[in-house]
Structure formats: C-alpha cells, structure tokens
Design a protein around this motif. Sequence first.
Motif, mmCIF file in Angstrom:
data_model
loop_
_atom_site.group_PDB
_atom_site.id
_atom_site.type_symbol
_atom_site.label_atom_id
_atom_site.label_comp_id
_atom_site.label_asym_id
_atom_site.label_seq_id
_atom_site.Cartn_x
_atom_site.Cartn_y
_atom_site.Cartn_z
ATOM 1 N N PHE A 137 37.319 38.978 45.537
ATOM 2 C CA PHE A 137 38.749 39.275 45.520
ATOM 3 C C PHE A 137 39.248 39.279 44.086
ATOM 4 O O PHE A 137 38.988 38.337 43.326
ATOM 5 C CB PHE A 137 39.528 38.244 46.329
ATOM 6 N N ARG A 150 45.454 43.904 47.467
ATOM 7 C CA ARG A 150 44.649 43.213 46.470
ATOM 8 C C ARG A 150 43.394 44.033 46.195
ATOM 9 O O ARG A 150 42.862 44.695 47.088
ATOM 10 C CB ARG A 150 44.248 41.837 47.004
ATOM 11 N N VAL A 152 39.627 44.597 45.776
ATOM 12 C CA VAL A 152 38.484 43.951 46.419
ATOM 13 C C VAL A 152 37.223 44.765 46.135
ATOM 14 O O VAL A 152 37.257 45.998 46.117
ATOM 15 C CB VAL A 152 38.691 43.829 47.952
ATOM 16 N N ASP A 168 43.455 34.483 50.954
ATOM 17 C CA ASP A 168 43.218 33.841 49.662
ATOM 18 C C ASP A 168 42.609 32.463 49.910
ATOM 19 O O ASP A 168 43.232 31.431 49.633
ATOM 20 C CB ASP A 168 44.516 33.721 48.881
#
Length: 209
Positions: A137, A150, A152, A168
């Motif tokens: 991540f 996010r 990745v 997270d």
Amino acid sequence: TAAIVVEPERRTPSILSDQGETFYPKFTDPQAVRTIEVVDYDEATAAARPFQVEFRNGRWILPSHFNYPIDIGDRLVKTAGALIDLKKDLVVSDSASDHAKYGVIDPLDAKSASLTGRGKRVTLRDARKEVLADFVFGRPVDGKKGEKLRYVRLPNERRVYAVRTDADPSARFADWVNAGLLRIASASLRRIQILSYSIDEQFGRLMNM
C-alpha cells in the motif's frame, strides 16, 4: 463490383489489460486467514517494522512480540474483509521508476537504495501458510474528493494501481491489544515490578534490559 466494409480491430492497450479485475478472486472467505503480516516503514530511522498476528494452538498470538496472546475480536474480519474484494480500479503506471513517487516500494526490498517512497506491505496467509493476499500500500491519491483511493502494487510486479479502499492495517502493538485486558483491580495487586526495556521489532529482540 462488390464493396467490403472491414471494421478496425478493437484492441485494449496492454497497460489496461487487467483494469477492473479483482486482485485475488480466489480469496473469498475472511475466516480462512490464520496469519496477518504487516510491515511498515519508518523513514526517520530508515528501518522496516515487521508485525505479525498468528492463530496457533487454538489462540491468536503476536509472534513478533514474543508470542503475546491477544483477543482479536472482530479485527480479523474487518482486516480481511477490507482486503477481500479489492479491485484494480485504475492502472496508473507500468514503470518501476514510478514506485517511489507513489510510495509503493516494498519495505522489505533490500535491493532498492531508496530511503523514501516505501509503502506498507500486508500479507494474509491461510492455515497452510499459503498466501491469500499480498499487497504493498502506497500513498493516498490526491485530488479525489469524496473518494478514498490509494496507490497499490503487488509485490514483485511493476504495475501500480489506484484502488478504492480505506484499508490500513496497523503495525502497532497498541492497536491490536485490548487495553481492557491489561487493567487489574488495585485490590488484587500485591507487588509491582517494573522491567525497563524496549522491543527491537526489526530483529525481534529485547533491548535495554
């Protein structure tokens, strides 16, 4: 004379070949998870911080913290559930040179000389230690109001994606331990002994004994 109309062949650019697909389609049962590994990276000390939760001998423990037993509660389902249906929403880059920019350098990558741009690696395994899911991540995606995206990447792959997720998983001891279990009624205390030490999470050893 006869006229033949030929439509141009429609091809999907190779960089978009897997866009929209699920990362791990065979991972469908969050209860199958028996090990959760989270490796964070501390840029201030340039050190990876490994953390592990494992189901062993009928209970959940923290092998990275001397097999400390924990009550995992619903955290397992929340952690696994957040990763189980992740999709490759948008392909961002196919270049390894962009990994630092998006913060998706594997924190365990000893070949990379970069001290910045490292992400958080999260690996889920089943009872046979087989990998159910494995991600790096990176940074949150800027400029997407109302959406949690996010960057990745899959370990050992160059391609970077923007993914809709608020997953997270924490690599902090305090976030996994139920503080209520550490509270003891004062009437039950007979003696308090304080051992001043710290834990080197990278090498799994006690310091300053």
